[in-house]
Motif scaffolding. Structure first.
Motif, PDB file in Angstrom:
ATOM      1  N   ILE A   1      -5.910  23.690  26.947  1.00 38.97           N
ATOM      2  CA  ILE A   1      -6.148  22.735  25.848  1.00 38.97           C
ATOM      3  C   ILE A   1      -5.120  23.006  24.746  1.00 38.97           C
ATOM      4  O   ILE A   1      -5.083  24.102  24.184  1.00 38.97           O
ATOM      5  CB  ILE A   1      -7.581  22.873  25.288  1.00 38.97           C
ATOM      6  CG1 ILE A   1      -8.606  22.618  26.399  1.00 38.97           C
ATOM      7  CG2 ILE A   1      -7.799  21.916  24.106  1.00 38.97           C
ATOM      8  CD1 ILE A   1     -10.050  22.921  26.016  1.00 38.97           C
ATOM      9  N   LEU A   2      -4.267  22.021  24.500  1.00 42.39           N
ATOM     10  CA  LEU A   2      -3.255  22.145  23.442  1.00 42.39           C
ATOM     11  C   LEU A   2      -3.678  21.264  22.269  1.00 42.39           C
ATOM     12  O   LEU A   2      -4.106  20.119  22.468  1.00 42.39           O
ATOM     13  CB  LEU A   2      -1.880  21.698  23.946  1.00 42.39           C
ATOM     14  CG  LEU A   2      -1.318  22.390  25.197  1.00 42.39           C
ATOM     15  CD1 LEU A   2       0.081  21.858  25.508  1.00 42.39           C
ATOM     16  CD2 LEU A   2      -1.276  23.906  25.018  1.00 42.39           C
ATOM     17  N   ALA A   3      -3.553  21.775  21.057  1.00 42.69           N
ATOM     18  CA  ALA A   3      -3.975  20.983  19.887  1.00 42.69           C
ATOM     19  C   ALA A   3      -2.920  21.047  18.788  1.00 42.69           C
ATOM     20  O   ALA A   3      -2.356  22.110  18.512  1.00 42.69           O
ATOM     21  CB  ALA A   3      -5.306  21.509  19.358  1.00 42.69           C
ATOM     22  N   HIS A   4      -2.703  19.901  18.154  1.00 41.90           N
ATOM     23  CA  HIS A   4      -1.770  19.867  17.029  1.00 41.90           C
ATOM     24  C   HIS A   4      -2.461  20.388  15.761  1.00 41.90           C
ATOM     25  O   HIS A   4      -3.683  20.324  15.628  1.00 41.90           O
ATOM     26  CB  HIS A   4      -1.251  18.428  16.805  1.00 41.90           C
ATOM     27  CG  HIS A   4      -0.168  18.377  15.778  1.00 41.90           C
ATOM     28  ND1 HIS A   4      -0.415  18.066  14.460  1.00 41.90           N
ATOM     29  CD2 HIS A   4       1.159  18.658  15.869  1.00 41.90           C
ATOM     30  CE1 HIS A   4       0.737  18.134  13.779  1.00 41.90           C
ATOM     31  NE2 HIS A   4       1.701  18.489  14.619  1.00 41.90           N
ATOM     32  N   ASN A   5      -1.625  20.876  14.833  1.00 47.70           N
ATOM     33  CA  ASN A   5      -2.123  21.436  13.571  1.00 47.70           C
ATOM     34  C   ASN A   5      -2.924  20.445  12.720  1.00 47.70           C
ATOM     35  O   ASN A   5      -3.576  20.854  11.761  1.00 47.70           O
ATOM     36  CB  ASN A   5      -0.943  21.942  12.728  1.00 47.70           C
ATOM     37  CG  ASN A   5      -0.349  23.224  13.259  1.00 47.70           C
ATOM     38  OD1 ASN A   5      -1.072  24.109  13.710  1.00 47.70           O
ATOM     39  ND2 ASN A   5       0.984  23.347  13.224  1.00 47.70           N
TER      40      ASN A   5
ATOM     41  N   ALA B   1      -9.140  25.215  21.055  1.00 45.45           N
ATOM     42  CA  ALA B   1      -7.878  25.063  21.804  1.00 45.45           C
ATOM     43  C   ALA B   1      -7.314  26.419  22.250  1.00 45.45           C
ATOM     44  O   ALA B   1      -7.558  27.446  21.622  1.00 45.45           O
ATOM     45  CB  ALA B   1      -6.863  24.330  20.943  1.00 45.45           C
ATOM     46  N   ASP B   2      -6.545  26.393  23.350  1.00 49.12           N
ATOM     47  CA  ASP B   2      -5.850  27.609  23.805  1.00 49.12           C
ATOM     48  C   ASP B   2      -4.613  27.845  22.959  1.00 49.12           C
ATOM     49  O   ASP B   2      -4.154  28.962  22.812  1.00 49.12           O
ATOM     50  CB  ASP B   2      -5.429  27.442  25.269  1.00 49.12           C
ATOM     51  CG  ASP B   2      -6.637  27.310  26.167  1.00 49.12           C
ATOM     52  OD1 ASP B   2      -7.407  28.278  26.234  1.00 49.12           O
ATOM     53  OD2 ASP B   2      -6.829  26.229  26.758  1.00 49.12           O
ATOM     54  N   PHE B   3      -4.047  26.757  22.435  1.00 46.82           N
ATOM     55  CA  PHE B   3      -2.860  26.893  21.597  1.00 46.82           C
ATOM     56  C   PHE B   3      -2.881  25.783  20.542  1.00 46.82           C
ATOM     57  O   PHE B   3      -3.153  24.638  20.863  1.00 46.82           O
ATOM     58  CB  PHE B   3      -1.589  26.777  22.455  1.00 46.82           C
ATOM     59  CG  PHE B   3      -0.327  26.878  21.644  1.00 46.82           C
ATOM     60  CD1 PHE B   3       0.216  28.109  21.324  1.00 46.82           C
ATOM     61  CD2 PHE B   3       0.305  25.730  21.166  1.00 46.82           C
ATOM     62  CE1 PHE B   3       1.373  28.205  20.554  1.00 46.82           C
ATOM     63  CE2 PHE B   3       1.460  25.813  20.392  1.00 46.82           C
ATOM     64  CZ  PHE B   3       1.990  27.056  20.092  1.00 46.82           C
TER      65      PHE B   3
ATOM     66  N   THR C   1      -3.734  21.386  34.699  1.00 43.33           N
ATOM     67  CA  THR C   1      -3.994  20.239  33.826  1.00 43.33           C
ATOM     68  C   THR C   1      -3.723  20.627  32.374  1.00 43.33           C
ATOM     69  O   THR C   1      -4.084  21.725  31.944  1.00 43.33           O
ATOM     70  CB  THR C   1      -5.479  19.801  33.966  1.00 43.33           C
ATOM     71  OG1 THR C   1      -5.705  19.416  35.317  1.00 43.33           O
ATOM     72  CG2 THR C   1      -5.820  18.652  33.042  1.00 43.33           C
ATOM     73  N   ILE C   2      -3.093  19.709  31.653  1.00 43.68           N
ATOM     74  CA  ILE C   2      -2.901  19.898  30.207  1.00 43.68           C
ATOM     75  C   ILE C   2      -3.749  18.841  29.518  1.00 43.68           C
ATOM     76  O   ILE C   2      -3.578  17.648  29.775  1.00 43.68           O
ATOM     77  CB  ILE C   2      -1.420  19.704  29.816  1.00 43.68           C
ATOM     78  CG1 ILE C   2      -0.527  20.750  30.497  1.00 43.68           C
ATOM     79  CG2 ILE C   2      -1.252  19.742  28.294  1.00 43.68           C
ATOM     80  CD1 ILE C   2       0.968  20.481  30.344  1.00 43.68           C
TER      81      ILE C   2
END
Ligand code: 13P
Ligand code: SF4
Length: 326
Positions: A32-36, A46-48, A66-67
């Protein structure tokens, strides 16, 4: 199906949902990628969490199958371009970007016809089709370096953000740079008088300004004299702001960018105080991603972000050129 009340949500329910999301992501080998700018609950799960540059680097290096991209559509598209073999999901397909929408393919092609020898530098806040027509991609974290890497005698078409473009032009002293007059409705809306108002109200505070901000314009000369940082003013990408707040001796900061960033700033600096330059700086597109939608994205395998191979291959070259500068 677990449901969440958005306002004043029950903490237990949020915890259950968060746990379920984590568990499903693990089972599906999803990152799980998340923006600031994402809401606090999404950032926390999120992972990052990072800026556009960091997120594209994370997407490029992940081993996950999967992203799940908690951000806006162009960011998920960038991940899909960088990882054509992976499944890229976005929890809400309507999470767009007013800046990315400020130039279309026909407009770019017409602009290129007017300047056939120019090098095209596109901000990452663009569609895949625009990136495919560009020589270089850039983010707010590396736009200056990308422009500096282009030989002085080459004309540049910089798009689509006029404020980031003016900042790069001023900082590099480049005369042969043409700038598209696009803007982000959130960052362009802040009037320069807000800076005076907030600095008078908080005289000890350091100012952190995103280069997409319209309020930066009257300060460009002052900022350029000191290459981006004066005693109490720093122009930076969202990740650059986090770094600066962590390292600075200052105890108070006025923050000129989307308010979602305050969560990380405060979390990583519990002894410092952060004032948004305007509490109205909220991006409705970023706020479309909720825990409930993230949960659905993972369980129902929606919504896939795919870029046609031919566009993806050309767009990747402009992103790879950017990444290779570092
Ligand atoms: P950053 O790359 O600085 O995180 O900015 C992305 C963005 O959309 C700014 O509005
Ligand atoms: Fe786009 Fe502006 Fe939202 Fe950033 S804040 S995603 S530039 S609309």
């Amino acid at each position: 199906m677990i449901s969440v009340k958005t306002a004043n949500s029950d903490t237990t329910l949020v915890c259950d949902l968060s746990r379920d999301i984590k568990e499903t992501a693990r089972k599906r080998n999803a990152v799980i990628l998340a923006h600031n700018y994402q809401i606090a609950e999404i950032q926390d799960i999120a992972d990052f969490v990072g800026d556009s540059l960091g997120l594209s680097q994370q997407a490029a290096m992940t081993d996950a199958e999967t992203i799940v991209f908690c951000g806006v559509h162009f960011m998920a598209e960038t991940a899909a371009i960088l990882c054509p073999q992976k499944r890229v999901l976005i929890p809400d397909l309507d999470a767009g970007c007013s800046l990315a929408a400020s130039i279309d393919l026909e407009q770019l092609k017409a602009w290129k016809r007017e300047h056939p020898d120019a090098v095209v530098v596109s901000y990452v806040n663009t569609t895949a089709a625009i990136k495919a027509e560009s020589d270089y991609c850039c983010t707010s974290g590396n736009a200056l370096k990308v422009v500096q890497s282009i030989p002085d005698d080459k004309e540049i078409l910089f798009l689509p953000d006029q404020f980031l473009g003016s900042w790069c032009q001023k900082m590099t002293g480049r005369k042969n740079m043409h700038i598209w007059m696009g803007e982000c409705h959130v960052h362009a809306a802040v009037h320069p008088s807000k800076i005076d108002e907030m600095t008078q109200k908080h005289p000890k505070a350091e100012l952190l300004i995103h280069p997409e901000c319209g309020c930066l314009t009257p300060y460009l000369d002052r900022v350029c004299r000191t290459q981006g940082t004066t005693d109490n003013l720093k122009v930076a990408s969202t990740e650059g702001m986090i770094r600066r707040a962590n390292e600075s001796e200052a105890k108070e900061f006025v923050v000129a960018t989307e308010i979602g960033i305050l969560h990380r700033l405060e979390k990583e600096n519990p002894n410092k105080t952060f004032y948004p330059i305007s509490s109205e700086m909220s991006c409705q597109f970023m706020k479309m991603i909720t825990l409930e939608k993230l949960h659905r994205s993972l369980t129902d395998d929606v919504f896939h972000v795919n870029v046609p191979e031919e566009i993806s291959n050309r767009a990747r070259k402009s992103i790879d050129r950017m990444i290779s500068i570092f």
